[in-house]
Design a protein around this motif. Structure first.
Motif, PDB file in Angstrom:
ATOM      1  N   ALA A   1      -9.929  -5.272  -2.685  1.00 46.00           N
ATOM      2  CA  ALA A   1      -9.909  -6.262  -1.592  1.00 46.00           C
ATOM      3  C   ALA A   1      -8.823  -7.310  -1.835  1.00 46.00           C
ATOM      4  CB  ALA A   1     -11.278  -6.924  -1.459  1.00 46.00           C
ATOM      5  N   ALA A   2      -8.640  -7.686  -3.100  1.00 44.98           N
ATOM      6  CA  ALA A   2      -7.601  -8.680  -3.420  1.00 44.98           C
ATOM      7  C   ALA A   2      -6.218  -8.117  -3.075  1.00 44.98           C
ATOM      8  CB  ALA A   2      -7.666  -9.063  -4.902  1.00 44.98           C
ATOM      9  N   ILE A   3      -6.011  -6.865  -3.409  1.00 45.95           N
ATOM     10  CA  ILE A   3      -4.697  -6.247  -3.144  1.00 45.95           C
ATOM     11  C   ILE A   3      -4.470  -6.125  -1.633  1.00 45.95           C
ATOM     12  CG2 ILE A   3      -3.340  -4.118  -3.424  1.00 45.95           C
ATOM     13  CD1 ILE A   3      -4.807  -3.787  -6.166  1.00 45.95           C
ATOM     14  N   THR A   4      -5.503  -5.718  -0.915  1.00 48.59           N
ATOM     15  CA  THR A   4      -5.371  -5.608   0.548  1.00 48.59           C
ATOM     16  C   THR A   4      -5.065  -6.978   1.148  1.00 48.59           C
ATOM     17  OG1 THR A   4      -6.948  -3.805   0.495  1.00 48.59           O
ATOM     18  CG2 THR A   4      -6.559  -4.806   2.647  1.00 48.59           C
ATOM     19  N   TRP A   5      -5.733  -8.000   0.608  1.00 49.84           N
ATOM     20  CA  TRP A   5      -5.490  -9.366   1.091  1.00 49.84           C
ATOM     21  C   TRP A   5      -4.039  -9.786   0.819  1.00 49.84           C
ATOM     22  CZ3 TRP A   5      -4.533 -14.154  -1.398  1.00 49.84           C
ATOM     23  CH2 TRP A   5      -4.618 -15.260  -0.552  1.00 49.84           C
ATOM     24  N   LEU A   6      -3.557  -9.469  -0.383  1.00 53.94           N
ATOM     25  CA  LEU A   6      -2.162  -9.810  -0.726  1.00 53.94           C
ATOM     26  C   LEU A   6      -1.167  -9.048   0.147  1.00 53.94           C
ATOM     27  CD1 LEU A   6      -2.290  -9.967  -4.615  1.00 53.94           C
ATOM     28  CD2 LEU A   6      -1.512 -11.802  -3.101  1.00 53.94           C
ATOM     29  N   ASP A   7      -1.547  -7.813   0.516  1.00 59.44           N
ATOM     30  CA  ASP A   7      -0.675  -7.001   1.376  1.00 59.44           C
ATOM     31  C   ASP A   7      -0.392  -7.698   2.704  1.00 59.44           C
ATOM     32  OD1 ASP A   7      -0.329  -4.918  -0.353  1.00 59.44           O
ATOM     33  OD2 ASP A   7      -1.866  -3.639   0.533  1.00 59.44           O
ATOM     34  N   GLY A   8      -1.328  -8.550   3.110  1.00 60.55           N
ATOM     35  CA  GLY A   8      -1.163  -9.259   4.386  1.00 60.55           C
ATOM     36  C   GLY A   8      -0.227 -10.447   4.278  1.00 60.55           C
ATOM     37  N   LEU A   9       0.236 -10.758   3.060  1.00 63.54           N
ATOM     38  CA  LEU A   9       1.132 -11.897   2.870  1.00 63.54           C
ATOM     39  C   LEU A   9       2.560 -11.408   2.649  1.00 63.54           C
ATOM     40  CD1 LEU A   9      -0.996 -13.996   0.344  1.00 63.54           C
ATOM     41  CD2 LEU A   9      -0.952 -14.202   2.831  1.00 63.54           C
ATOM     42  N   ASP A  10       3.488 -12.281   2.960  1.00 62.20           N
ATOM     43  CA  ASP A  10       4.900 -12.003   2.697  1.00 62.20           C
ATOM     44  C   ASP A  10       5.150 -12.367   1.227  1.00 62.20           C
ATOM     45  OD1 ASP A  10       7.621 -12.262   2.352  1.00 62.20           O
ATOM     46  OD2 ASP A  10       7.970 -13.105   4.349  1.00 62.20           O
ATOM     47  N   ARG A  11       5.185 -11.355   0.363  1.00 62.95           N
ATOM     48  CA  ARG A  11       5.221 -11.631  -1.086  1.00 62.95           C
ATOM     49  C   ARG A  11       6.499 -12.363  -1.491  1.00 62.95           C
ATOM     50  NH1 ARG A  11       1.895  -8.545  -4.498  1.00 62.95           N
ATOM     51  NH2 ARG A  11       2.376 -10.161  -6.008  1.00 62.95           N
TER      52      ARG A  11
END
Ligand code: 7TS
Length: 405
Positions: free
Chosen positions: A287-297
């Protein structure tokens, strides 16, 4: 895309609490990051909605939980750009991942085989190799660190040779913030036939990692620093290498056939996941990775750099501070000592202002010795920190100084 720090921050319930009647300013994310709602809710939803042991049952809940667990493995694969899910072993964290490699790969070492580490490693990437020095007569060599906190790459080349079997270094230092040239290190190690292990605990949080582009043989990280839960991390290993390695622990799920006289083992990754794995933790990490995927890294990385730059700007000319690590391009970690004060005392005074920083050796005693200190204080920045918090930290540090001046 861009990055909206307030919107991201609002996802972290803990950040609205007070500490010592002050708003919490959490600057200890390099030790462990806070958790967004997406992670908290994913774990709760699994426990409330679909939970059983994985890989064992034929019933619906067992199948659903297995799917969720394997989906988390796929998220980690995507995060690292590994070629296959077979290359992702879930572990308790980076520490267990490195111990796994040292224990398993280490069985092939002979006395006099050499392992190259660096002076800036976390104990997690030193002590498991000491075990091999003790048990197998392996020789440990250390890449020196320059005064500004870089690896001495000329020295690396002189340390490598025909006896080198493993080069294990951090991608980003948890104290100095230095981002190491790991692609170059990996290429140099491969040129002498050695394997490589990259400790990505800090780097994975602040940048995009591609294990195939790096050509890393092993890459490890911990979920709890990446906004996920504790008790979960991953070991990436190239398929052929993992397949050639003996198991680390024995138990359920890691076998092919067991009789009273013989045992054969499952293929990776299951060979290395004995017993009931950290199921909920893996789901939380997914879930953390999916959440990060939604951000512009890239925008997140720029924001974190801006926080560090702001602290530097605000403390510019403060001759009562010494920073550990000033390498060009370093990440958002500010480790320092205040003249005339012990780092522990500095951290305790900052806590009165609601500011959470870490103090001590940061599990990097050889690095402390290299810089001639016994400890340092460390402010580490995460995506949820704001420029106002960077200002609050610099201001509180200036006030803290008056306690010791
Ligand atoms: N490697 C690095 C570079 C780290 O920063 C840490 C944890 C570890 C390995 C070990 O990770 P674990 O999750 O298995 O414990 N670093 C820190 C720190 O800087 N302060 O507390 C823990």
């Amino acid at each position: 895309m861009s990055f909206d720090v307030q919107a991201a921050r609002a996802q972290f319930p803990i950040l609205s609490r007070q500490v010592n009647d002050q708003p919490l300013v959490y600057l200890d994310s390099a030790a462990s990051a806070q958790k967004p709602r997406a992670v908290i809710e994913a774990i709760t939803a699994a426990m409330e909605g679909s939970y059983a042991n994985v890989h064992r049952g034929l019933h619906t809940l067992a199948n659903e939980t297995t799917e969720a667990y394997e989906a988390a493995r796929e998220s980690v694969r995507r995060l690292l750009n590994a070629a296959s899910g077979q290359e992702i072993v879930f572990t308790k964290g980076a520490t267990e991942a490195i111990n796994l490699v040292a224990a398993s790969f280490g069985r092939s070492l002979n006395a006099g085989d050499e392992i190259v580490l660096s002076e800036m490693e976390h104990h997690a990437n030193i002590v498991p190799w000491h075990f091999l020095r003790e048990s197998r007569g392996a020789v440990l060599k250390f890449i020196p660190v320059t005064d500004d906190g870089r690896l001495d790459m000329d020295a690396l080349h002189s340390l490598l040779g025909p006896r080198t079997r493993m080069v294990a270094v951090s991608h980003m230092s948890n104290v100095l913030g230095t981002v190491n040239p790991v692609a170059e290190i990996i290429a140099a190690a491969h040129a002498v036939g050695a394997l490589t292990l990259i400790d990505g605990c800090q780097a994975i949080v602040h940048g995009v990692v591609d294990v195939q582009a790096l050509d890393a043989d092993f890459y490890v990280f911990s979920g709890h620093k990446l906004y996920g839960p504790t008790g979960i991390g991953a070991l990436y290993g190239k398929t052929d290498i993992l397949k050639s390695m003996p198991p680390y622990q024995g138990g359920g799920e890691m076998i092919d056939v067991v009789t009273l006289k013989t045992v054969t083992y499952a293929d990776p990754p299951h060979r290395f996941e004995a017993g009931t794995p950290p199921i909920l933790e893996a789901i939380g990490l997914g879930a953390a990775i999916t959440w990060l995927d939604g951000l512009d890294r890239a925008a997140v990385a720029a924001h974190e750099h801006a926080l560090y730059a702001r602290v530097k700007e605000r403390l510019n000319g403060a001759n009562w501070l010494t920073e550990m690590g000033t390498a060009p391009g370093k990440g958002a970690i500010f480790a320092f000592n205040m003249v005339g004060a012990h780092a522990h005392d500095v951290a305790q005074v900052l806590d009165r202002y609601g500011i959470a920083v870490r103090a001590g050796t940061h599990c990097a005693e050889p690095l402390m010795r290299r810089f001639g200190v016994t400890a340092s204080a460390r402010a580490s920045f995460a995506l949820y920190n704001t420029l106002e918090e960077a200002d609050a930290f610099a201001e509180a540090l200036t006030k803290t100084r008056t306690f010791f001046a």
